[in-house]
Design an enzyme around this catalytic site. Sequence first.
Site, short mmCIF file in Angstrom:
data_model
loop_
_atom_site.label_atom_id
_atom_site.label_comp_id
_atom_site.label_asym_id
_atom_site.label_seq_id
_atom_site.Cartn_x
_atom_site.Cartn_y
_atom_site.Cartn_z
N GLY A 1 -3.29 -0.53 -3.70
CA GLY A 1 -1.95 -0.10 -3.34
C GLY A 1 -1.49 1.23 -3.86
O GLY A 1 -0.43 1.73 -3.43
N SER B 1 0.85 -1.19 0.00
CA SER B 1 0.00 0.00 0.00
C SER B 1 0.88 1.24 0.00
O SER B 1 2.05 1.18 0.38
CB SER B 1 -0.88 -0.05 1.25
OG SER B 1 -1.92 0.88 1.18
N CYS C 1 -1.83 10.31 26.80
CA CYS C 1 -0.79 10.43 27.82
C CYS C 1 0.49 9.72 27.41
O CYS C 1 0.96 8.83 28.13
CB CYS C 1 -1.31 9.89 29.14
SG CYS C 1 -2.79 10.74 29.65
N GLU C 2 1.00 10.03 26.25
CA GLU C 2 2.32 9.53 25.88
C GLU C 2 2.97 10.47 24.89
O GLU C 2 2.30 11.07 24.06
CB GLU C 2 2.27 8.10 25.33
CG GLU C 2 1.14 7.77 24.40
CD GLU C 2 1.10 6.26 24.12
OE1 GLU C 2 2.04 5.78 23.48
OE2 GLU C 2 0.14 5.60 24.54
N TYR D 1 3.61 4.35 11.33
CA TYR D 1 4.46 4.27 10.13
C TYR D 1 5.37 5.49 9.97
O TYR D 1 6.06 5.60 8.96
CB TYR D 1 3.59 4.20 8.86
CG TYR D 1 2.42 3.26 8.94
CD1 TYR D 1 2.61 1.88 9.09
CD2 TYR D 1 1.12 3.74 8.86
CE1 TYR D 1 1.51 1.03 9.17
CE2 TYR D 1 0.03 2.89 8.92
CZ TYR D 1 0.24 1.54 9.09
OH TYR D 1 -0.84 0.69 9.16
N TYR E 1 -7.66 5.07 6.22
CA TYR E 1 -6.87 4.50 7.33
C TYR E 1 -6.74 5.46 8.51
O TYR E 1 -5.74 5.45 9.23
CB TYR E 1 -5.50 4.02 6.84
CG TYR E 1 -5.61 3.02 5.72
CD1 TYR E 1 -6.11 1.75 5.96
CD2 TYR E 1 -5.25 3.34 4.40
CE1 TYR E 1 -6.25 0.83 4.93
CE2 TYR E 1 -5.39 2.42 3.37
CZ TYR E 1 -5.89 1.17 3.65
OH TYR E 1 -6.04 0.26 2.63
N GLU F 1 -8.55 -3.47 -6.68
CA GLU F 1 -9.25 -3.13 -5.44
C GLU F 1 -8.56 -1.96 -4.73
O GLU F 1 -7.95 -2.15 -3.68
CB GLU F 1 -9.36 -4.36 -4.52
CG GLU F 1 -8.06 -5.08 -4.34
CD GLU F 1 -8.23 -6.57 -4.09
OE1 GLU F 1 -9.29 -7.14 -4.44
OE2 GLU F 1 -7.29 -7.16 -3.54
N PRO F 2 -8.71 -0.75 -5.26
CA PRO F 2 -8.14 0.42 -4.61
C PRO F 2 -8.90 0.81 -3.34
O PRO F 2 -10.12 0.68 -3.29
CB PRO F 2 -8.30 1.52 -5.67
CG PRO F 2 -9.49 1.08 -6.49
CD PRO F 2 -9.44 -0.43 -6.50
N GLY F 3 -8.17 1.27 -2.35
CA GLY F 3 -8.80 1.78 -1.12
C GLY F 3 -8.37 3.23 -0.92
O GLY F 3 -9.15 4.16 -1.08
N1 LLP Z 1 -6.25 -5.32 -1.44
C1 LLP Z 1 -5.65 -5.95 -0.43
C2 LLP Z 1 -5.55 -7.41 -0.46
C3 LLP Z 1 -5.12 -5.22 0.63
O1 LLP Z 1 -4.52 -5.85 1.63
C4 LLP Z 1 -5.23 -3.81 0.63
C5 LLP Z 1 -4.69 -3.02 1.73
C6 LLP Z 1 -5.89 -3.20 -0.44
C7 LLP Z 1 -6.38 -3.99 -1.47
C8 LLP Z 1 -6.08 -1.71 -0.53
O2 LLP Z 1 -4.87 -1.07 -0.62
P1 LLP Z 1 -4.82 0.52 -0.84
O3 LLP Z 1 -5.34 0.80 -2.24
O4 LLP Z 1 -5.65 1.15 0.18
O5 LLP Z 1 -3.38 0.84 -0.70
N2 LLP Z 1 -2.98 0.84 7.35
C9 LLP Z 1 -2.03 1.11 6.30
C10 LLP Z 1 -2.45 0.53 4.99
C11 LLP Z 1 -2.71 -0.94 5.05
C12 LLP Z 1 -3.16 -1.53 3.75
C13 LLP Z 1 -3.66 -2.91 3.94
N3 LLP Z 1 -4.11 -3.54 2.77
C14 LLP Z 1 -1.78 2.61 6.21
O6 LLP Z 1 -2.43 3.36 6.92
O7 LLP Z 1 -0.94 3.05 5.44
#
Ligand code: LLP
Length: 422
Positions: free
Chosen positions: A243, A211, A351-352, A324, A381, A280-282
Amino acid sequence: MTAIAKNLLPDTAEVGERGQLIIGGCDTLELAAEFGTPVFVYDEAHLRARCREAVAAFGPGVAYATKAFLCRAMAKLAHEEGMHLDVATMGELHVALDAGVPGADLVLHGNNKSDAELRAALDAGIGRIVVDSFDELDRLDMIHAADGHVAPVLLRITPGVEAHTHEFISTGQDDSKFGFTVSSGKAARAVERAGASPAIDLLGIHAHIGSQVFSIDSLMKSAEILARTAEPFGLPELSVGGGLGVAYMNGETAPTISEWAGAVHQALADAGATARILAEPGRSIAASAAVTLYTVGTVKALPDIRTYVAVDGGMSDNPRPVLYGSGYEVFLARSVEADRDHPVRVVGKHCESGDLLVREGVVPADLAVGDILAMPVTGAYGHSMGSNYQKVLRPPVVFAADGDARLVVRRETLADLLTRDL
Ligand code: LLP
């Protein structure tokens, strides 16, 4: 130093008559007064535009990765715009189904899905299960023997490609808990095994290398390995995962969803793939759609050391800086275009000492207690990874569009804190 860069703000962001931040036609200072702070303010038009861009670029069936940000309003919005939804836990599955998204439009992920999660997905008529391990194939065989379910499956492969992102969110390298390794031959064995199982309708293979990825080369390389791994088996679908990185800081730029899709399609075509392409974009859908509004509560100036600006949230609504080392910008919601030349560290109320939001930030010199501080690019996220550490009440989520603001997740209440406490 300069004003906040416009590419970090939601699409509909404007500067109001008094210099204040407007999102979706709504004055953010008024939103802060109405809903309190901290509050996540999403630009609904921005979310819809990114979903549409993804559908145009990848075709229907491209899934929104709900782990980035999920509530029923978001699930509905992404589905209305033609996206499927990627869910990776029973909880995400539950919220998506409750929002009215049909099981057939869901993709189930996870490196350690429980029997209960697999059964719930199959009972809901899940569109695809992305299988991660031989143990999961065993589990699907057992479920089939018990109740006859045949699972529609993509197999997640580990292509051995570096994503050049933070170690914690890199998943494509061989040394990973995810997927069937290509280099060791496990991926090919998994395809043979799944193809021969009566429990499985094998649709294709999947890879997700990490990601916050900016390297289009790595994403293309992974797609090419995906195509080559699938080629001998003639499977109908290939999913390139998610990603794509986004800009968080002034001066950063990221490839668009369309550019990413174009590069991936090129790599797949060059490798001779004819399968249907899924993704599968997030983050690239949701991240820059939102800003978090905080109220400044204390300013502590330490001459010759630094100035601490403390806000009314922190690691509980955005753990990314701590987890991160992620960078963010902040600016005054009352003064979007003001030069920011005053160095500060923006910290939360926990408190940290590790509870920081911006390690080395800049703000306008006239920042004062009571000001509303806006932090952009918190749409992915942030809310989803939030906690109620120290019983801090989780912030509400507001969708702003065409001058209207609708509350889609209310603020947690003190009563909520006791609902599970027996
Ligand atoms: N597909 C799979 C199998 C995944 O594990 C993920 C994210 C995505 C798609 C979506 O990825 P994106 O397009 O959002 O990059 N908490 C971390 C990011 C963890 C991502 C986990 N998997 C952060 O805040 O940077």
